[in-house]
Design a protein around this motif. Structure first.
Motif, PDB file in Angstrom:
ATOM      1  N   SER A 120       3.479  -1.823   3.764  1.00  0.00           N
ATOM      2  CA  SER A 120       3.501  -0.427   3.326  1.00  0.00           C
ATOM      3  C   SER A 120       4.479  -0.277   2.188  1.00  0.00           C
ATOM      4  N   THR A 179      -5.526   5.195   2.061  1.00  0.00           N
ATOM      5  CA  THR A 179      -6.151   4.658   3.270  1.00  0.00           C
ATOM      6  C   THR A 179      -6.574   3.215   3.012  1.00  0.00           C
ATOM      7  N   ASP A 180      -6.839   2.491   4.079  1.00  0.00           N
ATOM      8  CA  ASP A 180      -7.327   1.121   3.924  1.00  0.00           C
ATOM      9  C   ASP A 180      -8.644   1.099   3.149  1.00  0.00           C
ATOM     10  N   ASP A 181      -9.507   2.086   3.404  1.00  0.00           N
ATOM     11  CA  ASP A 181     -10.791   2.142   2.688  1.00  0.00           C
ATOM     12  C   ASP A 181     -10.578   2.379   1.196  1.00  0.00           C
ATOM     13  N   PHE A 225     -10.140  -7.002   1.169  1.00  0.00           N
ATOM     14  CA  PHE A 225      -9.514  -7.052   2.485  1.00  0.00           C
ATOM     15  C   PHE A 225     -10.245  -8.057   3.372  1.00  0.00           C
ATOM     16  N   VAL A 258      -0.335  -7.582   4.077  1.00  0.00           N
ATOM     17  CA  VAL A 258      -0.287  -6.210   3.593  1.00  0.00           C
ATOM     18  C   VAL A 258       0.985  -5.553   4.124  1.00  0.00           C
ATOM     19  N   SER A 267      -7.162  -5.553   8.382  1.00  0.00           N
ATOM     20  CA  SER A 267      -6.185  -4.521   8.024  1.00  0.00           C
ATOM     21  C   SER A 267      -4.812  -5.082   7.661  1.00  0.00           C
ATOM     22  N   ASP A 268      -4.543  -6.332   8.014  1.00  0.00           N
ATOM     23  CA  ASP A 268      -3.244  -6.942   7.732  1.00  0.00           C
ATOM     24  C   ASP A 268      -3.284  -8.012   6.645  1.00  0.00           C
ATOM     25  N   LEU A 324       0.834  -1.195   0.000  1.00  0.00           N
ATOM     26  CA  LEU A 324       0.000   0.000   0.000  1.00  0.00           C
ATOM     27  C   LEU A 324       0.865   1.239   0.000  1.00  0.00           C
TER      28      LEU A 324
END
Length: 110
Positions: free
Chosen positions: A106, A34-36, A50, A104, A53-54, A30
């Motif tokens: 960064s 944002t995650d969204d 998703f 996920v 979050s991970d 990512l």
């Protein structure tokens, strides 16, 4: 292989499959999203969704379709098959083989 979701404050986020000849690792990277935003982009691209979050569930067929045409390795399909078999042996592949669970990371600053 990496599925990236990238974009910035002035850009519309997008999903892309990169490093397609490296079939020894698979994850979602990512960027500045944002995650969204990432979840929306992945679903819109048909690449996955998703789980939390991970963790992301990537669509195996969509991933293959996005990567295979850009592969340069002569034995790419054999390497793909090994990657998917490994995912199955580790419990990362869904029972029906339709999705693969990946972590996920960064990609900010990458």
């Amino acid at each position: 292989m990496i599925v990236e979701v990238v974009g910035g404050t002035q850009e519309r986020p997008e999903a892309r499959v990169v490093d397609v000849d490296n079939l020894t690792a698979l994850h979602l990277a990512l960027g500045e999203v944002t995650d969204d935003e990432a979840a929306e982009v992945l679903e819109r691209a048909g690449l996955g969704r998703f789980q939390d979050s991970d963790t992301v569930l990537l669509d195996v067929a969509a991933l293959h379709a996005a990567a295979q045409p850009r592969a340069t390795s002569e034995d790419w399909q054999a390497q793909w098959d090994v990657m998917i078999a490994k995912a199955r042996s580790k419990g990362w592949l869904s029972e029906d083989g339709a999705t693969v669970r990946v972590h996920v990371e960064s990609a900010a600053g990458a």
